[in-house]
Design a protein around this motif. Structure first.
Motif, short mmCIF file in Angstrom:
data_model
loop_
_atom_site.label_atom_id
_atom_site.label_comp_id
_atom_site.label_asym_id
_atom_site.label_seq_id
_atom_site.Cartn_x
_atom_site.Cartn_y
_atom_site.Cartn_z
N GLY A 179 65.32 39.26 61.56
CA GLY A 179 64.93 40.04 60.36
C GLY A 179 66.26 40.46 59.69
O GLY A 179 67.13 39.81 60.13
N GLY A 180 66.16 41.29 58.57
CA GLY A 180 67.28 41.86 58.23
C GLY A 180 66.92 42.96 56.87
O GLY A 180 65.65 43.19 56.68
N ASP A 181 67.91 43.26 56.29
CA ASP A 181 67.96 44.31 55.23
C ASP A 181 69.01 43.93 54.27
O ASP A 181 69.46 42.92 54.27
CB ASP A 181 67.95 45.74 55.73
N ASP A 182 69.44 44.92 53.38
CA ASP A 182 70.35 44.45 52.24
C ASP A 182 71.72 44.32 52.65
O ASP A 182 72.69 44.03 51.83
CB ASP A 182 70.16 45.60 51.15
N GLY A 183 72.00 44.69 54.05
CA GLY A 183 73.48 44.49 54.53
C GLY A 183 73.64 43.86 55.83
O GLY A 183 74.71 43.42 56.26
N TYR A 184 72.41 43.78 56.74
CA TYR A 184 72.59 43.28 57.94
C TYR A 184 71.44 42.37 58.21
O TYR A 184 70.28 42.48 57.58
CB TYR A 184 72.62 44.51 58.90
N TYR A 185 71.73 41.49 59.31
CA TYR A 185 70.52 40.65 59.76
C TYR A 185 70.61 41.18 61.02
O TYR A 185 71.45 41.49 61.96
CB TYR A 185 70.68 39.21 59.43
N TYR A 186 69.35 40.93 61.89
CA TYR A 186 69.19 41.07 63.12
C TYR A 186 68.25 40.05 63.77
O TYR A 186 67.39 39.43 63.27
CB TYR A 186 68.27 42.48 63.50
N PHE A 187 68.40 39.92 65.13
CA PHE A 187 68.03 39.02 65.90
C PHE A 187 67.69 39.49 67.29
O PHE A 187 68.79 40.33 67.80
CB PHE A 187 68.66 37.45 65.85
N GLY A 188 66.90 38.84 68.11
CA GLY A 188 66.78 39.31 69.66
C GLY A 188 65.35 38.94 70.37
O GLY A 188 65.02 37.94 69.82
N THR A 189 65.25 39.22 71.46
CA THR A 189 64.06 38.88 72.29
C THR A 189 63.40 40.37 72.59
O THR A 189 63.96 41.52 72.48
CB THR A 189 64.41 38.30 73.48
N TYR A 190 62.04 40.24 72.96
CA TYR A 190 61.07 41.07 73.19
C TYR A 190 60.12 40.85 74.33
O TYR A 190 59.95 39.53 74.69
CB TYR A 190 60.43 41.86 72.01
N ASN A 191 59.64 41.79 74.86
CA ASN A 191 58.57 41.48 76.09
C ASN A 191 57.63 42.59 75.59
O ASN A 191 57.74 43.84 75.51
CB ASN A 191 59.09 41.72 77.51
N ILE A 192 56.38 42.15 75.87
CA ILE A 192 55.11 43.19 75.49
C ILE A 192 54.13 43.12 76.77
O ILE A 192 53.81 42.18 77.15
CB ILE A 192 54.23 42.69 74.49
N THR A 193 54.07 44.24 77.26
CA THR A 193 53.15 44.29 78.64
C THR A 193 52.23 45.45 78.18
O THR A 193 52.45 46.57 77.86
CB THR A 193 54.06 44.95 79.84
N GLY A 194 50.87 45.09 78.04
CA GLY A 194 49.82 45.92 77.57
C GLY A 194 50.18 46.41 76.03
O GLY A 194 50.20 45.58 75.35
N ASP A 195 50.34 47.63 76.08
CA ASP A 195 50.54 48.13 74.45
C ASP A 195 52.03 48.77 74.47
O ASP A 195 52.47 49.42 73.43
CB ASP A 195 49.60 49.19 73.93
N ASN A 196 52.86 48.08 75.32
CA ASN A 196 54.29 48.61 75.37
C ASN A 196 55.25 47.47 75.04
O ASN A 196 54.88 46.38 75.55
CB ASN A 196 54.71 49.19 76.83
N ILE A 197 56.18 47.60 74.09
CA ILE A 197 57.18 46.65 74.00
C ILE A 197 58.45 47.19 74.22
O ILE A 197 59.00 48.35 74.04
CB ILE A 197 57.21 46.42 72.40
N THR A 202 67.51 58.04 61.97
CA THR A 202 68.44 58.77 63.11
C THR A 202 67.86 60.02 62.99
O THR A 202 67.57 60.58 62.12
CB THR A 202 69.75 58.24 62.97
N PRO A 203 68.53 60.61 64.29
CA PRO A 203 68.45 62.10 64.27
C PRO A 203 69.26 62.85 63.44
O PRO A 203 69.22 64.04 63.19
CB PRO A 203 68.86 62.45 65.84
N ILE A 204 70.29 62.07 62.75
CA ILE A 204 70.87 62.88 61.76
C ILE A 204 70.59 62.40 60.27
O ILE A 204 71.34 62.52 59.42
CB ILE A 204 72.53 62.57 61.75
N ASN A 205 69.39 62.33 60.23
CA ASN A 205 68.71 61.81 58.71
C ASN A 205 69.28 60.60 57.94
O ASN A 205 69.32 60.69 56.86
CB ASN A 205 68.60 63.43 58.27
N ARG A 206 69.83 60.02 58.80
CA ARG A 206 70.03 58.40 58.05
C ARG A 206 68.82 57.53 58.09
O ARG A 206 68.25 57.63 59.08
CB ARG A 206 71.25 57.62 58.68
N TYR A 207 68.48 56.76 57.03
CA TYR A 207 67.44 55.97 56.84
C TYR A 207 67.66 54.75 56.37
O TYR A 207 68.56 54.46 55.59
CB TYR A 207 66.75 56.86 55.95
N GLY A 208 66.82 53.75 56.87
CA GLY A 208 66.85 52.50 56.34
C GLY A 208 65.66 51.67 56.29
O GLY A 208 64.80 52.15 57.04
N ARG A 209 65.43 50.23 55.62
CA ARG A 209 64.22 49.61 55.93
C ARG A 209 64.74 48.24 55.82
O ARG A 209 65.88 47.82 55.11
CB ARG A 209 63.56 50.03 54.43
#
Length: 109
Positions: A31-49, A12-19
């Motif tokens: 996906g997920g990390d040590d405290g959160y899981y994530y899910f969603g959808t994406y669309n790729i057009t050319g080299d843009n996501i 983040t712009p306030i120098n918070r970091y995660g992996r």
């Protein structure tokens, strides 16, 4: 070409970091990390996501890079190739809460 297991780093712009880890597969993100899981959808057009990702806390003792939030939705976009991506975005309806996500592909599906 993009489907696979990725490692991700968040900043983040306030120098918070995660992996964490992320699986990209056929229009879906999981996906997920040590405290959160994530899910969603994406669309790729050319080299843009473009993606919409929901982030949910599963460890009551964890704090996200945005603070102590139980769940939130991110909208992100940027460049992707078969080995890496670099995307930026915000929490939905909160443009001040910015994030940069850098991903590295580790395994094909």
């Amino acid at each position: 070409m993009f489907d696979g297991l990725w490692t991700v780093e968040f900043r983040t712009p306030i120098n918070r970091y995660g992996r964490g880890t992320l699986v990209i597969n056929n229009g879906r993100l999981l996906g997920g990390d040590d405290g959160y899981y994530y899910f969603g959808t994406y669309n790729i057009t050319g080299d843009n996501i473009n993606a919409t990702i929901t982030v949910v806390k599963y460890d009551a003792n964890s704090t996200s890079i945005f603070g102590d939030i139980d769940h939130f939705q991110l909208t992100v976009s940027g460049k992707i190739d078969e080995y890496e991506f670099n995307i930026t975005g915000t929490i939905a309806n909160n443009p001040q809460a910015q994030i940069q996500v850098v991903g590295t592909k580790r395994e094909d599906l």
